[in-house]
Design a protein around this motif. Structure first.
Motif, PDB file in Angstrom:
ATOM      1  N   ASP A 155       6.533  10.663   1.425  1.00 55.04           N
ATOM      2  CA  ASP A 155       7.006   9.317   1.025  1.00 55.04           C
ATOM      3  C   ASP A 155       6.438   8.138   1.755  1.00 55.04           C
ATOM      4  OD1 ASP A 155       8.341   6.746   0.214  1.00 55.04           O
ATOM      5  OD2 ASP A 155      10.567   7.958   0.114  1.00 55.04           O
ATOM      6  N   PHE A 156       5.346   7.761   1.516  1.00 52.13           N
ATOM      7  CA  PHE A 156       4.628   6.777   2.407  1.00 52.13           C
ATOM      8  C   PHE A 156       5.181   5.344   2.508  1.00 52.13           C
ATOM      9  CE2 PHE A 156       0.993   9.383   0.617  1.00 52.13           C
ATOM     10  CZ  PHE A 156       0.474   9.711   1.740  1.00 52.13           C
ATOM     11  N   LEU A 157       5.944   5.048   1.661  1.00 47.94           N
ATOM     12  CA  LEU A 157       6.764   3.818   1.893  1.00 47.94           C
ATOM     13  C   LEU A 157       7.950   3.977   2.801  1.00 47.94           C
ATOM     14  CD1 LEU A 157       7.220   0.792   1.158  1.00 47.94           C
ATOM     15  CD2 LEU A 157       8.644   1.438  -0.781  1.00 47.94           C
ATOM     16  N   ALA A 158       8.499   5.207   2.755  1.00 52.11           N
ATOM     17  CA  ALA A 158       9.474   5.609   3.917  1.00 52.11           C
ATOM     18  C   ALA A 158       8.894   5.729   5.350  1.00 52.11           C
ATOM     19  CB  ALA A 158      10.184   6.831   3.662  1.00 52.11           C
ATOM     20  N   LEU A 159       7.711   6.112   5.248  1.00 52.84           N
ATOM     21  CA  LEU A 159       6.949   6.438   6.590  1.00 52.84           C
ATOM     22  C   LEU A 159       6.621   4.719   7.158  1.00 52.84           C
ATOM     23  CD1 LEU A 159       4.346   9.070   6.065  1.00 52.84           C
ATOM     24  CD2 LEU A 159       5.986   8.824   7.990  1.00 52.84           C
ATOM     25  N   VAL A 160       6.225   3.674   6.272  1.00 54.34           N
ATOM     26  CA  VAL A 160       5.578   2.500   6.620  1.00 54.34           C
ATOM     27  C   VAL A 160       6.864   2.058   7.117  1.00 54.34           C
ATOM     28  CG1 VAL A 160       5.009   0.281   5.799  1.00 54.34           C
ATOM     29  CG2 VAL A 160       3.738   2.346   5.334  1.00 54.34           C
ATOM     30  N   ILE A 161       8.268   1.865   6.360  1.00 55.69           N
ATOM     31  CA  ILE A 161       9.454   1.067   6.746  1.00 55.69           C
ATOM     32  C   ILE A 161       9.883   1.613   8.189  1.00 55.69           C
ATOM     33  CG2 ILE A 161      11.829   1.203   6.009  1.00 55.69           C
ATOM     34  CD1 ILE A 161      11.215   1.093   3.161  1.00 55.69           C
ATOM     35  N   LEU A 162       9.571   3.125   8.228  1.00 58.92           N
ATOM     36  CA  LEU A 162      10.036   3.523   9.684  1.00 58.92           C
ATOM     37  C   LEU A 162       9.294   2.955  10.705  1.00 58.92           C
ATOM     38  CD1 LEU A 162      12.074   5.841  11.102  1.00 58.92           C
ATOM     39  CD2 LEU A 162      10.377   7.680  10.416  1.00 58.92           C
ATOM     40  N   TYR A 163       7.970   2.990  10.479  1.00 58.39           N
ATOM     41  CA  TYR A 163       7.000   2.395  11.626  1.00 58.39           C
ATOM     42  C   TYR A 163       7.582   1.112  11.880  1.00 58.39           C
ATOM     43  CZ  TYR A 163       3.050   0.910  13.914  1.00 58.39           C
ATOM     44  OH  TYR A 163       2.157   0.304  15.183  1.00 58.39           O
ATOM     45  N   TRP A 164       7.573   0.290  10.936  1.00 55.07           N
ATOM     46  CA  TRP A 164       8.046  -1.197  11.256  1.00 55.07           C
ATOM     47  C   TRP A 164       9.457  -1.370  11.735  1.00 55.07           C
ATOM     48  CZ3 TRP A 164       3.989  -3.472  12.480  1.00 55.07           C
ATOM     49  CH2 TRP A 164       2.789  -3.505  11.635  1.00 55.07           C
ATOM     50  N   CYS A 165      10.249  -0.607  11.373  1.00 62.53           N
ATOM     51  CA  CYS A 165      11.406  -0.712  11.912  1.00 62.53           C
ATOM     52  C   CYS A 165      11.646  -0.254  13.553  1.00 62.53           C
ATOM     53  CB  CYS A 165      12.664   0.262  11.220  1.00 62.53           C
ATOM     54  SG  CYS A 165      12.995  -0.471   9.563  1.00 62.53           S
ATOM     55  N   ILE A 166      10.808   0.590  13.614  1.00 63.68           N
ATOM     56  CA  ILE A 166      10.734   1.336  15.080  1.00 63.68           C
ATOM     57  C   ILE A 166       9.724   0.228  16.000  1.00 63.68           C
ATOM     58  CG2 ILE A 166       9.652   2.890  16.730  1.00 63.68           C
ATOM     59  CD1 ILE A 166      10.550   4.970  14.655  1.00 63.68           C
ATOM     60  N   GLN A 167       8.767  -0.545  15.351  1.00 65.04           N
ATOM     61  CA  GLN A 167       7.759  -1.381  16.365  1.00 65.04           C
ATOM     62  C   GLN A 167       8.243  -2.672  16.061  1.00 65.04           C
ATOM     63  OE1 GLN A 167       5.533  -0.229  18.196  1.00 65.04           O
ATOM     64  NE2 GLN A 167       5.833   1.623  17.747  1.00 65.04           N
ATOM     65  N   GLU A 168       8.896  -3.111  14.980  1.00 73.49           N
ATOM     66  CA  GLU A 168       9.007  -4.606  14.977  1.00 73.49           C
ATOM     67  C   GLU A 168      10.404  -4.808  14.157  1.00 73.49           C
ATOM     68  OE1 GLU A 168       7.094  -7.152  15.834  1.00 73.49           O
ATOM     69  OE2 GLU A 168       5.367  -6.070  16.496  1.00 73.49           O
ATOM     70  N   PRO A 169      11.429  -4.633  14.818  1.00 72.38           N
ATOM     71  CA  PRO A 169      12.447  -4.678  14.379  1.00 72.38           C
ATOM     72  C   PRO A 169      13.133  -6.078  14.013  1.00 72.38           C
ATOM     73  CG  PRO A 169      12.987  -4.045  16.647  1.00 72.38           C
ATOM     74  CD  PRO A 169      11.501  -3.857  16.340  1.00 72.38           C
ATOM     75  N   GLY A 170      12.442  -7.010  14.823  1.00 74.29           N
ATOM     76  CA  GLY A 170      12.747  -8.488  14.285  1.00 74.29           C
ATOM     77  C   GLY A 170      12.478  -8.739  12.852  1.00 74.29           C
ATOM     78  N   TYR A 171      11.293  -8.158  12.454  1.00 72.98           N
ATOM     79  CA  TYR A 171      10.758  -8.442  11.029  1.00 72.98           C
ATOM     80  C   TYR A 171      11.227  -7.376   9.979  1.00 72.98           C
ATOM     81  CZ  TYR A 171       7.079 -11.360  12.816  1.00 72.98           C
ATOM     82  OH  TYR A 171       6.600 -12.536  13.652  1.00 72.98           O
ATOM     83  N   VAL A 172      11.555  -6.257  10.414  1.00 73.33           N
ATOM     84  CA  VAL A 172      11.919  -5.299   9.213  1.00 73.33           C
ATOM     85  C   VAL A 172      13.244  -4.606   9.734  1.00 73.33           C
ATOM     86  CG1 VAL A 172      11.258  -3.179   7.835  1.00 73.33           C
ATOM     87  CG2 VAL A 172       9.557  -4.820   8.688  1.00 73.33           C
ATOM     88  N   LEU A 212       0.557  -1.158  -0.034  1.00 72.05           N
ATOM     89  CA  LEU A 212       0.099  -0.040   0.166  1.00 72.05           C
ATOM     90  C   LEU A 212       0.920   1.385   0.123  1.00 72.05           C
ATOM     91  CD1 LEU A 212      -2.743  -0.938   2.513  1.00 72.05           C
ATOM     92  CD2 LEU A 212      -2.895  -0.915  -0.033  1.00 72.05           C
ATOM     93  N   GLY A 213       2.039   1.188   0.641  1.00 76.32           N
ATOM     94  CA  GLY A 213       2.791   2.374   0.606  1.00 76.32           C
ATOM     95  C   GLY A 213       3.408   2.652  -0.771  1.00 76.32           C
ATOM     96  N   LEU A 214       3.932   1.660  -1.479  1.00 76.54           N
ATOM     97  CA  LEU A 214       4.411   1.668  -2.647  1.00 76.54           C
ATOM     98  C   LEU A 214       3.440   2.192  -3.611  1.00 76.54           C
ATOM     99  CD1 LEU A 214       6.798   0.904  -4.636  1.00 76.54           C
ATOM    100  CD2 LEU A 214       5.816  -1.267  -4.879  1.00 76.54           C
ATOM    101  N   LEU A 215       2.167   1.520  -3.529  1.00 78.15           N
ATOM    102  CA  LEU A 215       1.172   2.142  -4.405  1.00 78.15           C
ATOM    103  C   LEU A 215       0.747   3.576  -4.148  1.00 78.15           C
ATOM    104  CD1 LEU A 215      -1.089  -0.912  -4.532  1.00 78.15           C
ATOM    105  CD2 LEU A 215       0.178  -0.215  -6.426  1.00 78.15           C
ATOM    106  N   ALA A 216       0.970   3.881  -2.979  1.00 71.96           N
ATOM    107  CA  ALA A 216       0.747   5.332  -2.400  1.00 71.96           C
ATOM    108  C   ALA A 216       1.686   6.236  -3.232  1.00 71.96           C
ATOM    109  CB  ALA A 216       0.560   5.684  -1.111  1.00 71.96           C
TER     110      ALA A 216
END
Length: 180
Positions: free
Chosen positions: A52-69, A33-37
């Motif tokens: 940059d929605f993809l950068a926002l989503v990457i930032l969110y998941w890196c902060i919240q779930e560093p084990g996955y992203v 969805l971030g890429l499409l936006a």
């Protein structure tokens, strides 16, 4: 009354609230969805203000779930963004990788603050990411952009509290009627 209890679910999670584990498919969906936006056609003011929605989503998941992203996922998503945007290969990859590294480095610091106080810190990280993309473009021979080039990271930081609540919503446990 029921409408207000549903609206209360769109608030940030309280510190004492235990969230469910995130589904990796949900993370993948948010990346798509971030890429499409990012690649959706826009013009005028929308194009000027679109973060940059993809950068926002990457930032969110890196902060919240560093084990996955992490940096590797951010690098791969950056390469996908470069191909989708038809730009210099590696510019978004470099920016997203540095963004992911910075997010992992400052993760605990960012999480100590409420969402509205996280926004300025997010703004700095997004501006650094945009600056790296700018440097790679400039070295590659692109013309100097206008001062409005750095407006989208600020808009992204302003959207950070809303994005955080939306991405956290599926992880929140369902409440019993007595808790509402």
């Amino acid at each position: 009354m029921n409408m207000f209890s549903r609206a209360a679910a769109f608030t940030p999670a309280r510190p004492e609230e235990i969230l469910r584990q995130v589904n990796p498919w949900f993370i993948l969906l948010t990346f798509v969805l971030g890429l499409l936006a990012n690649i959706a056609p826009a013009s005028g003011v929308t194009l000027l203000l679109r973060p940059d929605f993809l950068a926002l989503v990457i930032l969110y998941w890196c902060i919240q779930e560093p084990g996955y992203v992490g940096v590797g996922v951010a690098w791969m998503l950056g390469l996908v963004m470069d191909v989708a945007d038809a730009t210099v290969f590696g510019q978004h990859a470099l920016g997203y990788a540095v963004l992911a590294y910075s997010a992992e480095y400052f993760r605990r610091r960012v999480l100590r603050f409420p969402l509205w106080q996280q926004a300025p810190q997010v703004a700095v990280l997004l501006v650094v990411c945009a600056a790296l993309v700018f440097v790679v473009r400039f070295v590659g021979g692109a013309p100097m952009p206008r001062w409005t080039y750095f407006v989208p990271p600020i808009v992204g930081a302003l959207l950070w509290p809303l994005l955080s609540v939306l991405l956290q919503w599926p992880q929140r446990p369902s409440r019993s009627p007595s808790e509402r």
